[in-house]
Design an enzyme around this catalytic site. Structure first.
Site, mmCIF file in Angstrom:
data_model
loop_
_atom_site.group_PDB
_atom_site.id
_atom_site.type_symbol
_atom_site.label_atom_id
_atom_site.label_comp_id
_atom_site.label_asym_id
_atom_site.label_seq_id
_atom_site.Cartn_x
_atom_site.Cartn_y
_atom_site.Cartn_z
ATOM 1 N N HIS A 51 54.324 -6.629 -10.586
ATOM 2 C CA HIS A 51 53.171 -6.530 -9.697
ATOM 3 C C HIS A 51 52.892 -5.048 -9.464
ATOM 4 C CE1 HIS A 51 53.383 -10.753 -7.675
ATOM 5 N NE2 HIS A 51 53.690 -10.812 -8.961
ATOM 6 N N GLU A 53 52.365 -3.372 -6.805
ATOM 7 C CA GLU A 53 53.120 -2.770 -5.705
ATOM 8 C C GLU A 53 54.542 -2.397 -6.126
ATOM 9 O OE1 GLU A 53 50.699 -6.212 -3.770
ATOM 10 O OE2 GLU A 53 51.520 -5.722 -5.738
ATOM 11 N N CYS A 81 52.140 -10.202 -1.914
ATOM 12 C CA CYS A 81 52.865 -11.472 -1.829
ATOM 13 C C CYS A 81 54.189 -11.226 -1.100
ATOM 14 C CB CYS A 81 53.123 -12.020 -3.237
ATOM 15 S SG CYS A 81 54.294 -11.019 -4.199
ATOM 16 N N CYS A 84 56.503 -8.602 -2.838
ATOM 17 C CA CYS A 84 56.046 -7.226 -2.663
ATOM 18 C C CYS A 84 56.164 -6.771 -1.216
ATOM 19 C CB CYS A 84 54.617 -7.093 -3.179
ATOM 20 S SG CYS A 84 54.506 -7.341 -4.974
#
Length: 157
Positions: A51, A53, A81, A84
């Site tokens: 991801h 992040e 999410c 993260c």
């Protein structure tokens, strides 16, 4: 200032879009300068943890030679999410700027709020809806493209 850095996160999201990744981008800022930038590469790398992040946190940690990202701020186009959000807490990010919410998996206020509703040892300030419409439209257009492509693939098979 917030819009300036969110525009940089949007540039990262557009890089993901070109790779047909969910268009999410993130930048990490320290002392008014971007020290890390990243975008989703989950599909490309076949790795759930890729991801924007997480990748930005890894780059910032490498740059600062520390896992503690004290006095750093993250700008991300889509609400993080739970994975993260947990990484943000553990990395000690000072403040999080969010472009738009994620009503399906958002863990910073939409579905749940890991950053404010629990008694973790680190608190992160949150500011939401920086360039919301632009962040939202990028995602909507991407998912519309996928639906249309899937329809045409079904028709041709």
């Amino acid at each position: 200032m917030e819009e300036k850095f969110m525009k940089e996160a949007l540039k990262e999201a557009r890089k993901a879009l070109k790779k047909e990744e969910v268009p999410v981008g993130a930048v990490i800022v320290k002392d008014g300068e971007i020290i890390a930038r990243a975008h989703n590469t989950k599909e490309t790398k076949k790795d759930t943890t890729c991801h924007a992040e997480i990748l930005a946190i890894k780059k910032a940690s490498k740059k600062l030679n520390s896992w503690r990202l004290l006095d750093c701020e993250m700008y991300v186009t889509l609400e993080p999410c739970s994975m993260c959000a947990g990484a943000l807490i553990n990395s000690r990010i000072k403040k999080l700027y969010i472009g738009t919410e994620d009503s399906k998996t958002g863990a910073c206020g939409s579905v749940l709020n890991l950053l404010e509703d629990y008694k973790f040892n680190h608190k992160i300030e949150i500011e939401k809806y920086i360039l919301k419409e632009e962040c939202e439209n990028l995602l909507k257009d991407f998912f519309k493209f996928l639906r249309e492509r899937n329809k045409s693939e079904k028709k041709s098979s």
